[in-house]
Scaffold this motif. Structure first.
Motif, mmCIF file in Angstrom:
data_model
loop_
_atom_site.group_PDB
_atom_site.id
_atom_site.type_symbol
_atom_site.label_atom_id
_atom_site.label_comp_id
_atom_site.label_asym_id
_atom_site.label_seq_id
_atom_site.Cartn_x
_atom_site.Cartn_y
_atom_site.Cartn_z
ATOM 1 N N LEU A 156 0.837 -1.198 0.000
ATOM 2 C CA LEU A 156 0.000 0.000 0.000
ATOM 3 C C LEU A 156 0.873 1.250 0.000
ATOM 4 C CD1 LEU A 156 -2.758 1.373 0.157
ATOM 5 C CD2 LEU A 156 -2.655 1.107 2.664
ATOM 6 N N GLU A 157 1.981 1.226 0.751
ATOM 7 C CA GLU A 157 2.875 2.369 0.791
ATOM 8 C C GLU A 157 3.503 2.615 -0.585
ATOM 9 O OE1 GLU A 157 4.126 5.619 2.795
ATOM 10 O OE2 GLU A 157 2.805 4.021 3.538
ATOM 11 N N MET A 158 3.846 1.530 -1.285
ATOM 12 C CA MET A 158 4.409 1.686 -2.636
ATOM 13 C C MET A 158 3.370 2.253 -3.601
ATOM 14 S SD MET A 158 7.586 1.021 -2.515
ATOM 15 C CE MET A 158 7.454 1.871 -0.928
ATOM 16 N N LYS A 159 2.126 1.857 -3.425
ATOM 17 C CA LYS A 159 1.079 2.414 -4.277
ATOM 18 C C LYS A 159 0.899 3.910 -3.996
ATOM 19 C CE LYS A 159 -1.454 -1.914 -4.975
ATOM 20 N NZ LYS A 159 -2.682 -2.691 -4.681
ATOM 21 N N LYS A 160 0.932 4.273 -2.707
ATOM 22 C CA LYS A 160 0.783 5.678 -2.352
ATOM 23 C C LYS A 160 1.902 6.520 -2.968
ATOM 24 C CE LYS A 160 -1.545 5.122 2.146
ATOM 25 N NZ LYS A 160 -1.368 5.255 3.620
ATOM 26 N N THR A 161 3.126 6.008 -2.897
ATOM 27 C CA THR A 161 4.265 6.810 -3.353
ATOM 28 C C THR A 161 4.386 6.864 -4.869
ATOM 29 O OG1 THR A 161 6.598 7.260 -2.893
ATOM 30 C CG2 THR A 161 6.042 4.993 -3.395
ATOM 31 N N THR A 162 3.570 6.069 -5.562
ATOM 32 C CA THR A 162 3.544 6.124 -7.036
ATOM 33 C C THR A 162 2.174 6.604 -7.532
ATOM 34 O OG1 THR A 162 2.940 3.769 -7.130
ATOM 35 C CG2 THR A 162 5.289 4.306 -7.304
ATOM 36 N N ASP A 163 1.489 7.405 -6.711
ATOM 37 C CA ASP A 163 0.180 7.951 -7.074
ATOM 38 C C ASP A 163 -0.811 6.853 -7.452
ATOM 39 O OD1 ASP A 163 1.019 10.601 -6.681
ATOM 40 O OD2 ASP A 163 1.870 10.697 -8.697
ATOM 41 N N PHE A 164 -0.699 5.736 -6.746
ATOM 42 C CA PHE A 164 -1.589 4.578 -6.942
ATOM 43 C C PHE A 164 -1.538 4.045 -8.379
ATOM 44 C CE2 PHE A 164 -3.091 6.396 -3.030
ATOM 45 C CZ PHE A 164 -3.331 5.266 -2.250
ATOM 46 N N PHE A 165 -0.399 4.262 -9.030
ATOM 47 C CA PHE A 165 -0.183 3.758 -10.384
ATOM 48 C C PHE A 165 0.633 2.474 -10.360
ATOM 49 C CE2 PHE A 165 1.850 3.950 -14.637
ATOM 50 C CZ PHE A 165 0.707 4.035 -15.408
ATOM 51 N N GLY A 166 1.613 2.434 -9.476
ATOM 52 C CA GLY A 166 2.509 1.292 -9.393
ATOM 53 C C GLY A 166 3.834 1.592 -10.062
ATOM 54 N N ALA A 167 4.864 0.858 -9.654
ATOM 55 C CA ALA A 167 6.180 1.013 -10.254
ATOM 56 C C ALA A 167 6.198 0.429 -11.657
ATOM 57 C CB ALA A 167 7.232 0.326 -9.393
ATOM 58 N N ASP A 168 7.111 0.903 -12.469
ATOM 59 C CA ASP A 168 7.276 0.339 -13.803
ATOM 60 C C ASP A 168 7.992 -0.997 -13.749
ATOM 61 O OD1 ASP A 168 6.355 2.717 -15.498
ATOM 62 O OD2 ASP A 168 7.911 3.625 -14.241
ATOM 63 N N VAL A 169 8.934 -1.116 -12.806
ATOM 64 C CA VAL A 169 9.783 -2.303 -12.705
ATOM 65 C C VAL A 169 9.955 -2.668 -11.239
ATOM 66 C CG1 VAL A 169 12.085 -3.268 -13.178
ATOM 67 C CG2 VAL A 169 11.057 -1.642 -14.791
ATOM 68 N N ALA A 170 9.888 -3.955 -10.935
ATOM 69 C CA ALA A 170 10.224 -4.447 -9.605
ATOM 70 C C ALA A 170 11.271 -5.538 -9.746
ATOM 71 C CB ALA A 170 8.990 -4.990 -8.886
ATOM 72 N N ILE A 171 12.274 -5.500 -8.882
ATOM 73 C CA ILE A 171 13.347 -6.492 -8.896
ATOM 74 C C ILE A 171 13.317 -7.245 -7.570
ATOM 75 C CG2 ILE A 171 15.839 -6.881 -9.057
ATOM 76 C CD1 ILE A 171 15.998 -4.232 -10.652
ATOM 77 N N ASP A 172 13.115 -8.559 -7.645
ATOM 78 C CA ASP A 172 13.123 -9.413 -6.465
ATOM 79 C C ASP A 172 14.553 -9.912 -6.266
ATOM 80 O OD1 ASP A 172 13.022 -11.456 -4.629
ATOM 81 O OD2 ASP A 172 11.580 -12.694 -5.705
ATOM 82 N N ALA A 173 15.249 -9.320 -5.310
ATOM 83 C CA ALA A 173 16.616 -9.728 -4.990
ATOM 84 C C ALA A 173 16.659 -10.422 -3.636
ATOM 85 C CB ALA A 173 17.541 -8.514 -4.990
ATOM 86 N N VAL A 174 15.541 -11.041 -3.255
ATOM 87 C CA VAL A 174 15.439 -11.720 -1.970
ATOM 88 C C VAL A 174 15.420 -13.229 -2.161
ATOM 89 C CG1 VAL A 174 14.062 -12.031 0.116
ATOM 90 C CG2 VAL A 174 14.190 -9.786 -0.966
ATOM 91 N N GLY A 175 14.402 -13.736 -2.875
ATOM 92 C CA GLY A 175 14.273 -15.177 -3.045
ATOM 93 C C GLY A 175 13.681 -15.838 -1.830
ATOM 94 N N CYS A 176 13.990 -17.095 -1.690
ATOM 95 C CA CYS A 176 13.371 -17.934 -0.654
ATOM 96 C C CYS A 176 14.157 -17.885 0.642
ATOM 97 C CB CYS A 176 13.280 -19.369 -1.164
ATOM 98 S SG CYS A 176 12.821 -20.566 0.094
ATOM 99 N N GLU A 177 13.788 -17.007 1.552
ATOM 100 C CA GLU A 177 14.302 -17.016 2.922
ATOM 101 C C GLU A 177 15.827 -17.093 2.966
ATOM 102 O OE1 GLU A 177 10.381 -19.373 4.532
ATOM 103 O OE2 GLU A 177 12.239 -20.452 4.320
ATOM 104 N N ALA A 178 16.483 -16.211 2.220
ATOM 105 C CA ALA A 178 17.912 -16.370 2.005
ATOM 106 C C ALA A 178 18.733 -16.256 3.279
ATOM 107 C CB ALA A 178 18.403 -15.337 0.992
ATOM 108 N N ASP A 179 18.296 -15.454 4.257
ATOM 109 C CA ASP A 179 19.140 -15.282 5.430
ATOM 110 C C ASP A 179 18.612 -16.007 6.652
ATOM 111 O OD1 ASP A 179 17.023 -13.784 6.283
ATOM 112 O OD2 ASP A 179 18.104 -11.891 6.410
#
Length: 383
Positions: free
Chosen positions: A237-260
């Motif tokens: 919801l915070e990401m939607k607010k900060t992009t005027d409820f439009f959404g980001a153009d690109v999202a990068i998942d650099a986390v994966g499955c419980e890496a740490d």
């Protein structure tokens, strides 16, 4: 030689092992001068990767000096200082000819779906890694490159995986000028991806994590806006607010499955092993945070199956999903230029140098995120 040896989840130690021999005329033996502990090594350390066998040596990020070469090796000779991509690849199969070095068809007899990597379980070919004094390098005329005289060792070792993977993550986002890019995860790959997004024309870069010291590094190294997701009831919801409820153009998942072992552990109702799936929280946040018709790049490590991924939203929003193991050597020409011209200094993320004899402590510090640890290097005792 002395080498790190896996003895079970959360149990690693240094033991005596035989110096690896030449097994094929195309092999080289490299004396390791610097290695690294990668975030994906923590999958192995935590016991999440299938077929991680007791006695294996980890480590897929390393540089060193050529100690011995097989009779067919033409491009290297003893004494050469080399940097070695984490991909083990033949250079001649259908995939390699197209630059898909992480998808080589000839180096991993154990798993058709996964390429071969140094020190990354028998699922990834069963090759011993470089958190040791010596390592065997197959296809030595294909993977390794001599380290340029002008390049620092810490830059070189981070260019064997983490930096190219982050750069590749930004590439896979198909970033165009002015794009809003969100990076989930402020580990080394996420930080390199965020910094690389600017090189590709991003107009705004946002990094999300839960550790303040890593978010500080995201501001300092990647010049990114930062959000600590623990401080918001709903980070999407915070990401939607900060992009005027439009959404980001690109999202990068650099986390994966419980890496740490902590980042997204227990966030879902079930804690699943990698062979069954894993926590897809970061990926679902990415799906929810991009605009319709946006792009998601997945650089985080997952197992063969996702669990509870929002596939319907992925389809209905018309999201493009790009992912692969980074073909490291394909990224080197551009990255070398960026480093030489001063646009990027990969070694700036190195925070710790751990003697090989103390590698168990190094893994503990990195896994538990102690002492501001972002990127630890391993220094073999033979150096």
């Amino acid at each position: 030689m002395r080498a790190m040896v896996y003895r079970g989840p959360y149990k690693v130690r240094v033991e005596e092992k035989d110096v690896p021999p030449i097994e094929h005329p195309n092999d080289a033996i490299v004396r390791v001068t610097l290695a690294a502990i990668c975030g994906s090594d923590l999958h192995l350390y935590h016991g999440l990767m299938p077929d991680t066998r007791v006695g294996m040596t980890f480590g897929h990020e390393f540089i060193g000096v050529v100690h011995e070469v097989g009779s067919s090796v033409q491009n290297l000779q003893p004494g050469d200082r080399v940097m070695v991509p984490f991909n083990i690849y033949c250079g001649s199969c259908w995939f390699c000819k197209r630059g898909l070095f992480g998808n080589c068809n000839n180096t991993n007899a154990n798993n058709y779906a996964v390429g071969a990597y140094y020190g990354y379980s028998h699922t990834a070919g069963g090759y011993d890694g470089a958190q040791a004094e010596y390592v065997r390098v197959p296809f030595a005329d294909v993977g390794p490159s001599r380290i340029p005289d002008w390049m620092d060792d810490e830059d070189a070792v981070t260019l064997t995986d983490a930096c190219p993977t982050g750069y590749f993550g930004a590439q896979c986002g198909d970033i165009v000028e002015g794009d809003v890019v969100i990076v989930f995860g402020a580990g080394p790959v996420g930080l390199y991806a965020a910094r690389s997004a600017w090189l590709m024309g991003a107009g705004r870069v946002i990094v999300i994590d839960h550790l303040d010291y890593r978010l500080e590094k995201a501001r300092e190294f990647a010049f990114a806006e930062t959000y600590n997701f623990t401080q918001y009831g709903d980070i999407v919801l915070e990401m939607k607010k900060t992009t005027d409820f439009f959404g980001a153009d690109v999202a990068i998942d650099a986390v994966g499955c419980e890496a740490d072992g902590a980042f997204f552990q227990h966030v879902t109702a079930a804690k699943l092993k990698l062979q069954g799936g894993g926590s897809p929280v970061a990926l679902n946040w990415a799906i929810d945070s991009v605009r319709k018709g946006g792009t998601i790049s997945v650089m985080g490590g997952y197992g063969p199956l996702f669990s509870n991924v929002k596939t319907g939203d992925l389809m209905n929003k018309g999201i493009t999903l790009h992912t692969n193991q980074c073909p490291v050597k394909r990224q080197w020409p551009r990255l070398f230029d960026h480093v030489r011209n001063g646009y990027l200094k990969p070694g700036e993320l190195v925070t710790h140098r751990v003697p090989l004899e103390h590698i168990a402590e190094g893994y503990h510090i990195f896994s538990a995120k102690l002492d501001g640890c972002i990127k630890p290097l391993v220094v073999p005792t033979a150096v």
